[in-house]
Design a protein around this motif. Structure first.
Motif, PDB file in Angstrom:
ATOM      1  N   TRP A  11      -7.343  13.738   8.433  1.00  0.00           N
ATOM      2  CA  TRP A  11      -6.336  12.688   8.628  1.00  0.00           C
ATOM      3  C   TRP A  11      -5.012  13.007   7.938  1.00  0.00           C
ATOM      4  N   LEU A  12      -5.049  13.776   6.828  1.00  0.00           N
ATOM      5  CA  LEU A  12      -3.837  14.016   6.048  1.00  0.00           C
ATOM      6  C   LEU A  12      -2.807  14.843   6.818  1.00  0.00           C
ATOM      7  N   GLU A  13      -3.243  15.926   7.422  1.00  0.00           N
ATOM      8  CA  GLU A  13      -2.296  16.788   8.131  1.00  0.00           C
ATOM      9  C   GLU A  13      -1.669  16.097   9.341  1.00  0.00           C
ATOM     10  N   PRO A  14      -2.462  15.414  10.203  1.00  0.00           N
ATOM     11  CA  PRO A  14      -1.829  14.688  11.316  1.00  0.00           C
ATOM     12  C   PRO A  14      -0.885  13.581  10.847  1.00  0.00           C
ATOM     13  N   LEU A  15      -1.236  12.921   9.740  1.00  0.00           N
ATOM     14  CA  LEU A  15      -0.382  11.856   9.214  1.00  0.00           C
ATOM     15  C   LEU A  15       0.976  12.404   8.796  1.00  0.00           C
ATOM     16  N   LEU A  16       0.975  13.486   8.013  1.00  0.00           N
ATOM     17  CA  LEU A  16       2.228  14.056   7.514  1.00  0.00           C
ATOM     18  C   LEU A  16       3.043  14.682   8.639  1.00  0.00           C
ATOM     19  N   ASP A  17       2.373  15.352   9.569  1.00  0.00           N
ATOM     20  CA  ASP A  17       3.089  15.963  10.697  1.00  0.00           C
ATOM     21  C   ASP A  17       3.771  14.901  11.554  1.00  0.00           C
ATOM     22  N   ILE A  52       8.618   6.756  -0.673  1.00  0.00           N
ATOM     23  CA  ILE A  52       7.327   7.074  -0.061  1.00  0.00           C
ATOM     24  C   ILE A  52       6.356   7.418  -1.182  1.00  0.00           C
ATOM     25  N   TYR A  53       5.226   6.719  -1.214  1.00  0.00           N
ATOM     26  CA  TYR A  53       4.291   6.943  -2.320  1.00  0.00           C
ATOM     27  C   TYR A  53       2.868   6.565  -1.928  1.00  0.00           C
ATOM     28  N   ASP A  54       1.933   6.901  -2.816  1.00  0.00           N
ATOM     29  CA  ASP A  54       0.507   6.668  -2.587  1.00  0.00           C
ATOM     30  C   ASP A  54       0.144   5.216  -2.850  1.00  0.00           C
ATOM     31  N   GLU A  55      -0.852   4.726  -2.106  1.00  0.00           N
ATOM     32  CA  GLU A  55      -1.302   3.341  -2.256  1.00  0.00           C
ATOM     33  C   GLU A  55      -2.825   3.292  -2.348  1.00  0.00           C
ATOM     34  N   ILE A  69      -4.482   6.137   0.036  1.00  0.00           N
ATOM     35  CA  ILE A  69      -5.363   7.198  -0.478  1.00  0.00           C
ATOM     36  C   ILE A  69      -6.752   6.639  -0.787  1.00  0.00           C
ATOM     37  N   GLY A  70      -6.942   5.328  -0.579  1.00  0.00           N
ATOM     38  CA  GLY A  70      -8.238   4.714  -0.833  1.00  0.00           C
ATOM     39  C   GLY A  70      -8.479   4.464  -2.313  1.00  0.00           C
ATOM     40  N   HIS A  71      -9.377   3.540  -2.585  1.00  0.00           N
ATOM     41  CA  HIS A  71      -9.734   3.183  -3.963  1.00  0.00           C
ATOM     42  C   HIS A  71     -11.111   3.753  -4.277  1.00  0.00           C
ATOM     43  N   PRO A  72     -11.306   4.304  -5.472  1.00  0.00           N
ATOM     44  CA  PRO A  72     -12.619   4.881  -5.797  1.00  0.00           C
ATOM     45  C   PRO A  72     -13.713   3.837  -5.945  1.00  0.00           C
ATOM     46  N   GLY A  73     -13.325   2.551  -6.019  1.00  0.00           N
ATOM     47  CA  GLY A  73     -14.314   1.489  -6.114  1.00  0.00           C
ATOM     48  C   GLY A  73     -14.598   1.032  -7.524  1.00  0.00           C
ATOM     49  N   ASN A  74     -14.143   1.800  -8.494  1.00  0.00           N
ATOM     50  CA  ASN A  74     -14.379   1.475  -9.899  1.00  0.00           C
ATOM     51  C   ASN A  74     -13.077   1.676 -10.662  1.00  0.00           C
ATOM     52  N   LYS A  75     -12.658   0.667 -11.415  1.00  0.00           N
ATOM     53  CA  LYS A  75     -11.389   0.729 -12.134  1.00  0.00           C
ATOM     54  C   LYS A  75     -11.322   1.917 -13.089  1.00  0.00           C
ATOM     55  N   GLU A  76     -12.460   2.243 -13.699  1.00  0.00           N
ATOM     56  CA  GLU A  76     -12.496   3.349 -14.658  1.00  0.00           C
ATOM     57  C   GLU A  76     -12.271   4.707 -13.992  1.00  0.00           C
ATOM     58  N   GLN A  77     -12.457   4.775 -12.678  1.00  0.00           N
ATOM     59  CA  GLN A  77     -12.323   6.049 -11.967  1.00  0.00           C
ATOM     60  C   GLN A  77     -10.944   6.250 -11.343  1.00  0.00           C
ATOM     61  N   ARG A  97      -4.100   5.181   6.184  1.00  0.00           N
ATOM     62  CA  ARG A  97      -3.390   3.996   6.659  1.00  0.00           C
ATOM     63  C   ARG A  97      -1.995   3.960   6.046  1.00  0.00           C
ATOM     64  N   ALA A  98      -1.051   3.351   6.738  1.00  0.00           N
ATOM     65  CA  ALA A  98       0.332   3.294   6.258  1.00  0.00           C
ATOM     66  C   ALA A  98       0.887   1.892   6.445  1.00  0.00           C
ATOM     67  N   ARG A  99       1.722   1.476   5.516  1.00  0.00           N
ATOM     68  CA  ARG A  99       2.399   0.184   5.601  1.00  0.00           C
ATOM     69  C   ARG A  99       3.824   0.352   5.090  1.00  0.00           C
ATOM     70  N   ILE A 100       4.751  -0.399   5.670  1.00  0.00           N
ATOM     71  CA  ILE A 100       6.139  -0.345   5.223  1.00  0.00           C
ATOM     72  C   ILE A 100       6.661  -1.759   5.030  1.00  0.00           C
ATOM     73  N   LYS A 101       7.447  -1.944   3.988  1.00  0.00           N
ATOM     74  CA  LYS A 101       8.024  -3.257   3.713  1.00  0.00           C
ATOM     75  C   LYS A 101       9.265  -3.076   2.850  1.00  0.00           C
ATOM     76  N   THR A 102      10.026  -4.144   2.715  1.00  0.00           N
ATOM     77  CA  THR A 102      11.184  -4.163   1.822  1.00  0.00           C
ATOM     78  C   THR A 102      10.880  -5.087   0.653  1.00  0.00           C
ATOM     79  N   GLY A 103      11.113  -4.599  -0.565  1.00  0.00           N
ATOM     80  CA  GLY A 103      10.861  -5.405  -1.746  1.00  0.00           C
ATOM     81  C   GLY A 103       9.376  -5.580  -2.011  1.00  0.00           C
TER      82      GLY A 103
END
Length: 258
Positions: free
Chosen positions: A169-175, A102-105, A145-153, A112-118
Motif C-alpha cells: 500500500w505504501l508505494e501506490p499511495l506515495l506514487d 504532510i505527516y504520519d497519523e 500508519i496504524g496504531h500498535p494497539g498498546n500505548k506503551e508500544q 488511509r489519508a485525510r485532509i483538513k484545515t486547522g
C-alpha cells in the motif's frame, strides 16, 4: 499577481508543502518519516530543483497545477519542525493558509489519508511545533500508519521501519500522491482523497441494491371464517323435532309451513 481562488494572506504567489520527519539515514525508513517520503516522491516530478539547504531545511522549488511550490523537509528533528517552516513562511510573507503539512497519523489505518484545515495536534510533536511557529490554520494531510494497539508500544512503532509487507500500500499511495499533487495545491481535496483511497484498494461503499420485485403477486389467501362461523360449522343447525325443547322452539318461532 495572486491567482483566483488562491488563499494567500500577504499577496505572495506561492505555497509551502512541508513533509515532517527526522533527518539522518537511521530514520529514513521509519513510519514517522512518511512525510519526508511523500516529499521525495513529489520532488522527483519533472521541473523540481535538486534539494538544497535553506531555512534549517532541505528545500526544492517547482510548480504543481500551475502554482509555484516550495517543498520543505525540516532538518531540525521532528519536535522543532515549526522553526524551519515558520522561518520560510515569514521570509516569503505567507500565512498559515499557504502551508500544507504532510505527516504520519497513528489513528488512521495504514494507507488511509485525510485532509483538513486547522484542528488539534493529536499528540504529534511535529504538529505542536508547527502550531507554535505558524499558527493553527494550515492544511494538514495525514497519512495513516496504524496504531500498535498498546500505548506503551507507540514510541517503537512510529520510530520503527515500515515492514516489507507495507510496500503493497505504501508505494501506490506515495506514487499517486505525487502524480496528483496538483490537486493538493488547487485544493481539490475530495478528488485527491478518492484517488488515494483507490490507490490502496479502498472502494466507495456500494449502494444497497433494491430488493427485486416478485414477478407474480402472491395470490391472496381466502378470508378465514370467523370463530363464530367456525363454531357454527357453516351449515344449518340440527334442531330437535320432538321432546320439550322442540315444543318450546315451535312456540317461539312457529313451525315451518304453518
Amino acid at each position: 499577481m495572486v491567482k483566483a481562488g488562491q488563499i494567500t494572506t500577504n499577496g505572495a504567489d506561492m505555497q509551502i508543502i512541508a513533509g515532517l520527519g527526522n533527518p539522518g539515514t537511521q530514520y529514513a525508513g521509519n513510519r514517522h518519516n512518511i512525510g519526508f517520503m511523500a516529499l521525495d516522491a513529489i520532488q522527483r516530478l519533472p521541473g523540481f530543483a535538486p534539494w538544497s539547504k535553506k531555512f534549517k531545511a532541505l528545500i526544492s522549488e517547482g510548480e504543481l497545477g500551475g502554482e509555484k511550490v516550495l517543498l520543505m523537509k525540516p532538518q531540525t528533528f521532528m519536535n522543532l519542525s515549526g522553526e524551519a517552516v515558520g522561518e520560510a513562511m515569514r521570509f516569503y510573507k505567507l500565512g498559515p493558509g499557504d502551508i500544507v503539512a504532510i505527516y504520519d497519523e497513528l489513528d488512521l489505518a495504514p494507507g488511509r489519508a485525510r485532509i483538513k484545515t486547522g484542528g488539534g495536534h493529536g499528540g504529534h510533536n511535529g504538529v505542536k511545533s508547527l502550531d507554535a511557529h505558524c499558527g493553527n490554520e494550515y492544511r494538514r494531510l495525514r497519512l495513516g500508519i496504524g496504531h500498535p494497539g498498546n500505548k506503551e508500544q507507540v514510541h517503537n512503532h512510529v520510530l520503527g521501519d515500515f515492514a516489507k509487507s507495507d510496500k503493497v500500500w505504501l508505494e501506490p499511495l506515495l506514487d499517486t500522491l505525487a502524480d496528483d499533487a496538483g490537486m493538493l495545491v488547487k485544493r481539490e481535496d475530495s478528488q485527491l482523497m478518492n484517488k488515494l483511497a483507490l490507490a490502496v484498494g479502498a472502494k466507495p461503499e456500494a449502494e444497497k441494491a433494491e430488493k427485486p420485485k416478485s414477478e407474480k403477486l402472491a395470490s391472496p389467501k381466502p378470508a378465514g371464517k370467523s370463530h363464530i362461523h367456525q363454531a357454527r360449522g357453516g351449515g344449518k343447525p340440527n334442531l330437535p323435532t320432538s321432546g320439550p325443547m322442540a315444543e318450546m322452539l315451535k312456540k317461539m318461532f312457529g313451525s315451518k309451513g304453518e
